[in-house]
Design an enzyme around this catalytic site. Sequence first.
Site, PDB file in Angstrom:
ATOM      1  N   LYS A 165      13.327  -0.454   9.915  1.00 40.47           N
ATOM      2  CA  LYS A 165      12.212  -1.076   9.222  1.00 40.47           C
ATOM      3  C   LYS A 165      11.463  -2.029  10.147  1.00 40.47           C
ATOM      4  O   LYS A 165      12.026  -3.022  10.619  1.00 40.47           O
ATOM      5  CB  LYS A 165      12.711  -1.831   7.978  1.00 40.47           C
ATOM      6  CG  LYS A 165      13.637  -1.010   7.082  1.00 40.47           C
ATOM      7  CD  LYS A 165      13.020   0.309   6.643  1.00 40.47           C
ATOM      8  CE  LYS A 165      14.031   1.181   5.924  1.00 40.47           C
ATOM      9  NZ  LYS A 165      13.515   2.528   5.602  1.00 40.47           N
ATOM     10  N   LYS A 265      11.574  11.761  -1.818  1.00 47.36           N
ATOM     11  CA  LYS A 265      12.529  10.911  -2.556  1.00 47.36           C
ATOM     12  C   LYS A 265      12.575  11.404  -4.002  1.00 47.36           C
ATOM     13  O   LYS A 265      11.582  11.385  -4.722  1.00 47.36           O
ATOM     14  CB  LYS A 265      12.113   9.450  -2.479  1.00 47.36           C
ATOM     15  CG  LYS A 265      12.350   8.835  -1.098  1.00 47.36           C
ATOM     16  CD  LYS A 265      12.722   7.368  -1.244  1.00 47.36           C
ATOM     17  CE  LYS A 265      13.200   6.775   0.062  1.00 47.36           C
ATOM     18  NZ  LYS A 265      12.121   6.313   0.936  1.00 47.36           N
TER      19      LYS A 265
END
Length: 369
Positions: A165, A265
């Site tokens: 991230k 997802k």
Amino acid sequence: MKITRLTLWQADLPLTKPYFLSGGRLKFERLDSTFVRIDTDEGLSGWGEACPWGHTYLPAHGPGVRAGIETLAPSLLGLDPRRLGLVERAMDLCLPGHLYAKAPLDMACWDIAGQAAGLPIADMLGGRHPDPTPIASSISTDTPEGMLANIQSYRALGYRVHSVKVGADTEEDIRRIRHLEAHRLPEERILYDVNRAWTRREAVIVMNAVAGLGITVEQPCETLDDLAAIRALTSCPISVDERLETLRDMTRIARDGLAEVVNIKLNRVGGLTKAARIRDLALAHGFQCYVMATGGSALADTEAAHLAQSIPPEARLGTWSCQEMLARDVLPGSGARNRGGHLDAPTAPGLGAAPDPALLGAPVATYGT
Ligand code: MG
């Protein structure tokens, strides 16, 4: 076969350590997960789970899952759970949108359909490719050195794919990426996940500064329009995550060449029925895919493992194992588990995984008889 009852449980899933999403914007310490069991008049039952990654990541939250299921449940009672397209249509007519509330119901119906057919879901989805799927770690934003130390802890567990991230100060992000690339193992793959945190200008600055390193950046900016704009100014490959919600999104991403990778997802796109169509369109247009849950227990990871394993290995980049970030396991010994940095979909019919109801406590709602 008819659906006779839906039973809901809510479970707090504490993280082993607080999580900071890209740019340090989000910190949370537990997940609010909803488990649903669908029972039928023929004695088969299926399980689903919906677990948003906190309530600030996507327009989804735990109470919303349960409210959505309360609205959807009457439209499912009496339907044959094996007729997945009819189940999907009934839910879409009953409640447009709200994909994240539909996903666990779709998942439970796939579980039943697989059990009825005597096939694991990966085979119901077209057939299992034998190689298990590499798990991507989730490396939260930190100093370059701290992030490398985190990667090294995952290496010890067998991980060779990492979702790192970034998305804070541009200079610091460039330092992070250069530092991690300099220490990346030859067989390792790192996906730099911005979680929409950069402006267009910031994305262009960072992506051009590191373009020669051959990295891929996930969801650098907020919208698909943003991706279209920065495409003209950078050469860095892009992965779309948060802004891939529907088949129409996938169509636009493919038609306009907005990315080379998509991250499917399951909870975000509304479950396996819709995700399988997105998969097919992605493969038809030469995309590589990550497939994962938005969060949750080994049950949600197992669903993702099934879909991932229906994708040929050359197009399958990785999955995620949220279960390893949790301090609580509600299905010990069941479902897809980390084996040397890989998840292998169970071979039992259906999901091949089920929570222990005794670990979930008392149900929060029951619909049907
Ligand atoms: Mg992502």
